[in-house]
Write an enzyme that holds these catalytic residues in place. Structure first.
Site, PDB file in Angstrom:
ATOM      1  N   GLY A  18       0.854  -0.866  -0.698  1.00  0.00           N
ATOM      2  CA  GLY A  18      -0.080  -0.170   0.267  1.00  0.00           C
ATOM      3  C   GLY A  18      -0.057   1.431  -0.036  1.00  0.00           C
ATOM      4  O   GLY A  18       1.714   1.594  -0.802  1.00  0.00           O
ATOM      5  N   ILE A  19       0.587   2.330   0.723  1.00  0.00           N
ATOM      6  CA  ILE A  19       1.002   3.747   1.195  1.00  0.00           C
ATOM      7  C   ILE A  19       2.609   3.389   1.331  1.00  0.00           C
ATOM      8  O   ILE A  19       3.510   3.849   0.573  1.00  0.00           O
ATOM      9  CB  ILE A  19       0.074   3.837   1.929  1.00  0.00           C
ATOM     10  CG1 ILE A  19      -1.646   4.756   1.173  1.00  0.00           C
ATOM     11  CG2 ILE A  19       1.032   5.498   1.778  1.00  0.00           C
ATOM     12  CD1 ILE A  19      -2.290   5.496   1.677  1.00  0.00           C
ATOM     13  N   ASP A  59       6.717  -5.036  14.770  1.00  0.00           N
ATOM     14  CA  ASP A  59       5.223  -4.602  15.331  1.00  0.00           C
ATOM     15  C   ASP A  59       5.299  -3.124  15.470  1.00  0.00           C
ATOM     16  O   ASP A  59       5.903  -3.018  17.366  1.00  0.00           O
ATOM     17  CB  ASP A  59       5.146  -5.545  16.478  1.00  0.00           C
ATOM     18  CG  ASP A  59       3.501  -5.421  16.643  1.00  0.00           C
ATOM     19  OD1 ASP A  59       3.181  -4.815  16.960  1.00  0.00           O
ATOM     20  OD2 ASP A  59       3.037  -6.259  17.442  1.00  0.00           O
ATOM     21  N   ARG A 145     -17.039   4.847   9.757  1.00  0.00           N
ATOM     22  CA  ARG A 145     -15.777   5.444  10.157  1.00  0.00           C
ATOM     23  C   ARG A 145     -15.419   6.170  11.749  1.00  0.00           C
ATOM     24  O   ARG A 145     -15.145   7.069  11.510  1.00  0.00           O
ATOM     25  CB  ARG A 145     -15.722   5.892   9.560  1.00  0.00           C
ATOM     26  CG  ARG A 145     -15.073   5.226   8.199  1.00  0.00           C
ATOM     27  CD  ARG A 145     -14.521   3.983   7.843  1.00  0.00           C
ATOM     28  NE  ARG A 145     -13.761   3.629   6.666  1.00  0.00           N
ATOM     29  CZ  ARG A 145     -14.890   2.252   6.232  1.00  0.00           C
ATOM     30  NH1 ARG A 145     -15.854   1.691   7.431  1.00  0.00           N
ATOM     31  NH2 ARG A 145     -15.044   1.603   5.361  1.00  0.00           N
ATOM     32  N   TYR A 148     -12.252   5.041  12.863  1.00  0.00           N
ATOM     33  CA  TYR A 148     -11.112   5.145  12.360  1.00  0.00           C
ATOM     34  C   TYR A 148     -11.042   7.242  12.512  1.00  0.00           C
ATOM     35  O   TYR A 148     -10.032   7.386  12.460  1.00  0.00           O
ATOM     36  CB  TYR A 148     -11.625   5.123  11.419  1.00  0.00           C
ATOM     37  CG  TYR A 148     -10.813   5.383  10.025  1.00  0.00           C
ATOM     38  CD1 TYR A 148      -9.891   4.928   9.993  1.00  0.00           C
ATOM     39  CD2 TYR A 148     -10.972   6.000   9.051  1.00  0.00           C
ATOM     40  CE1 TYR A 148      -8.709   5.298   8.466  1.00  0.00           C
ATOM     41  CE2 TYR A 148      -9.926   6.088   7.532  1.00  0.00           C
ATOM     42  CZ  TYR A 148      -8.864   5.756   8.182  1.00  0.00           C
ATOM     43  OH  TYR A 148      -7.952   6.727   6.822  1.00  0.00           O
ATOM     44  N   THR A 183      -5.507   0.134  -2.462  1.00  0.00           N
ATOM     45  CA  THR A 183      -4.658  -0.873  -1.108  1.00  0.00           C
ATOM     46  C   THR A 183      -4.973  -1.775  -1.962  1.00  0.00           C
ATOM     47  O   THR A 183      -6.214  -2.428  -1.444  1.00  0.00           O
ATOM     48  CB  THR A 183      -3.789  -0.282  -0.789  1.00  0.00           C
ATOM     49  OG1 THR A 183      -5.181  -0.044   0.531  1.00  0.00           O
ATOM     50  CG2 THR A 183      -3.489   1.170  -0.908  1.00  0.00           C
ATOM     51  N   SER A 185      -5.135  -3.785   0.965  1.00  0.00           N
ATOM     52  CA  SER A 185      -6.495  -3.656   2.606  1.00  0.00           C
ATOM     53  C   SER A 185      -7.996  -2.516   1.737  1.00  0.00           C
ATOM     54  O   SER A 185      -8.437  -3.109   2.025  1.00  0.00           O
ATOM     55  CB  SER A 185      -6.093  -2.488   3.014  1.00  0.00           C
ATOM     56  OG  SER A 185      -6.085  -1.484   2.445  1.00  0.00           O
ATOM     57  N   ARG A 189     -11.622  -4.601   1.699  1.00  0.00           N
ATOM     58  CA  ARG A 189     -12.312  -3.293   2.258  1.00  0.00           C
ATOM     59  C   ARG A 189     -13.916  -3.733   1.251  1.00  0.00           C
ATOM     60  O   ARG A 189     -15.088  -4.459   1.657  1.00  0.00           O
ATOM     61  CB  ARG A 189     -12.887  -2.608   2.500  1.00  0.00           C
ATOM     62  CG  ARG A 189     -11.602  -2.514   3.796  1.00  0.00           C
ATOM     63  CD  ARG A 189     -11.246  -0.989   4.502  1.00  0.00           C
ATOM     64  NE  ARG A 189     -10.705  -0.147   4.053  1.00  0.00           N
ATOM     65  CZ  ARG A 189      -9.834  -0.195   3.607  1.00  0.00           C
ATOM     66  NH1 ARG A 189      -9.342  -0.081   4.457  1.00  0.00           N
ATOM     67  NH2 ARG A 189     -10.182   0.823   3.303  1.00  0.00           N
ATOM     68  N   ARG A 204     -17.996   7.372  -4.644  1.00  0.00           N
ATOM     69  CA  ARG A 204     -17.535   8.721  -3.715  1.00  0.00           C
ATOM     70  C   ARG A 204     -16.762   9.328  -3.865  1.00  0.00           C
ATOM     71  O   ARG A 204     -15.875  10.276  -3.383  1.00  0.00           O
ATOM     72  CB  ARG A 204     -18.006   7.999  -2.403  1.00  0.00           C
ATOM     73  CG  ARG A 204     -16.704   7.038  -2.232  1.00  0.00           C
ATOM     74  CD  ARG A 204     -16.771   6.786  -0.547  1.00  0.00           C
ATOM     75  NE  ARG A 204     -15.002   6.304   0.465  1.00  0.00           N
ATOM     76  CZ  ARG A 204     -15.561   5.540   1.072  1.00  0.00           C
ATOM     77  NH1 ARG A 204     -16.770   5.090   1.809  1.00  0.00           N
ATOM     78  NH2 ARG A 204     -14.578   4.743   1.437  1.00  0.00           N
TER      79      ARG A 204
END
Length: 244
Positions: A18-19, A59, A145, A148, A183, A185, A189, A204
């Protein structure tokens, strides 16, 4: 490659995909010595063959591991905090465990990384800290969200706090607030949302498409480089017009 980051050392979290991955590779292409970390060791292994100087499992929820890694890596000029998790649901869907996990991974991980590396940055010539945030929660509310959005609002506030506390000490701290970015992830979703999930995410975005991780990485390079030397404490929106 234009060597915009030549001679700089960069540390990147969540770099296996991803990013985070796009930023690590972009930093390396621009001449930086990049230390890439993630919990995904298979993803990290691929980076070894793509110009990344060093990779290590980390981690970011483990304070002792973060401190030990910072000690091993030493002084860096660039910190890129990309680790994060998107919880789906409203307040009614958010357990105490969901809340604690989201804040630990999305916010406290950045606190751990910055706290561990900043003293060495202060001893040197300063540096640039770039936090991956979100347009959701900072500039606009998004359905389902809840936690988040709360974590990303906290990241924006954390960014400004670091910026103002160290503005006279050659430390800059900015955050990037993407819209919907394609990405691995995000695609997971979309798949979990069922048939039409991908189209829903695209719908959107006013531009009619999703953003790319590489587009976010280009902004990260600018913020990491000396080109943005007069920029600190700013939440930079890159969302395809979602917040207009």
């Amino acid at each position: 490659m234009s060597d915009r980051l030549k001679g700089k050392r960069a540390f990147v979290t969540a770099a296996a995909a991803g990013i985070g991955r796009a930023c690590a590779l972009a930093f390396a292409r621009e001449g930086a010595t990049v230390f890439a970390t993630d919990i995904d060791e298979k993803g990290l292994a691929v980076l070894k063959h793509e110009g990344i100087a060093d990779v290590a499992r980390l981690d970011v929820r483990d304070s002792a591991a973060v401190a030990a890694t910072a000690k091993r890596v030493g002084k860096v000029d660039i910190l890129l905090n990309a680790a994060g998790f998107v919880h789906h649901g409203s307040v009614l869907d958010c357990s105490d465990e969901d809340w604690d996990f989201s804040f630990d991974l999305n916010v406290k991980s950045m606190h751990r990384i910055i706290r561990s590396f900043l003293p060495m940055m202060l001893e040197g010539d300063g540096g640039s800290i770039v936090n991956i945030c979100s347009a959701a929660g900072v500039f606009k509310a998004a359905p389902n969200r809840y936690v988040y959005g709360a974590t990303k609002a906290a990241v924006a506030a954390l960014t400004r706090a670091v910026a103002v506390d160290f503005i006279t000490k050659r430390i800059r701290c900015n955050c990037i607030c993407p819209g919907t970015i394609e990405t691995p992830s995000m695609l997971q979703r979309a798949s979990a949302a069922g048939p039409g999930g991908h189209e829903l995410f695209v719908s959107r975005q006013p531009m009619g498409r999703l953003g790319t991780a590489e587009e976010i990485a280009l902004l990260a390079v600018y913020l990491a480089s000396d080109e943005s030397a007069f920029t600190t404490g700013v939440a930079h929106v890159i969302d395809g017009g979602w917040t207009l």
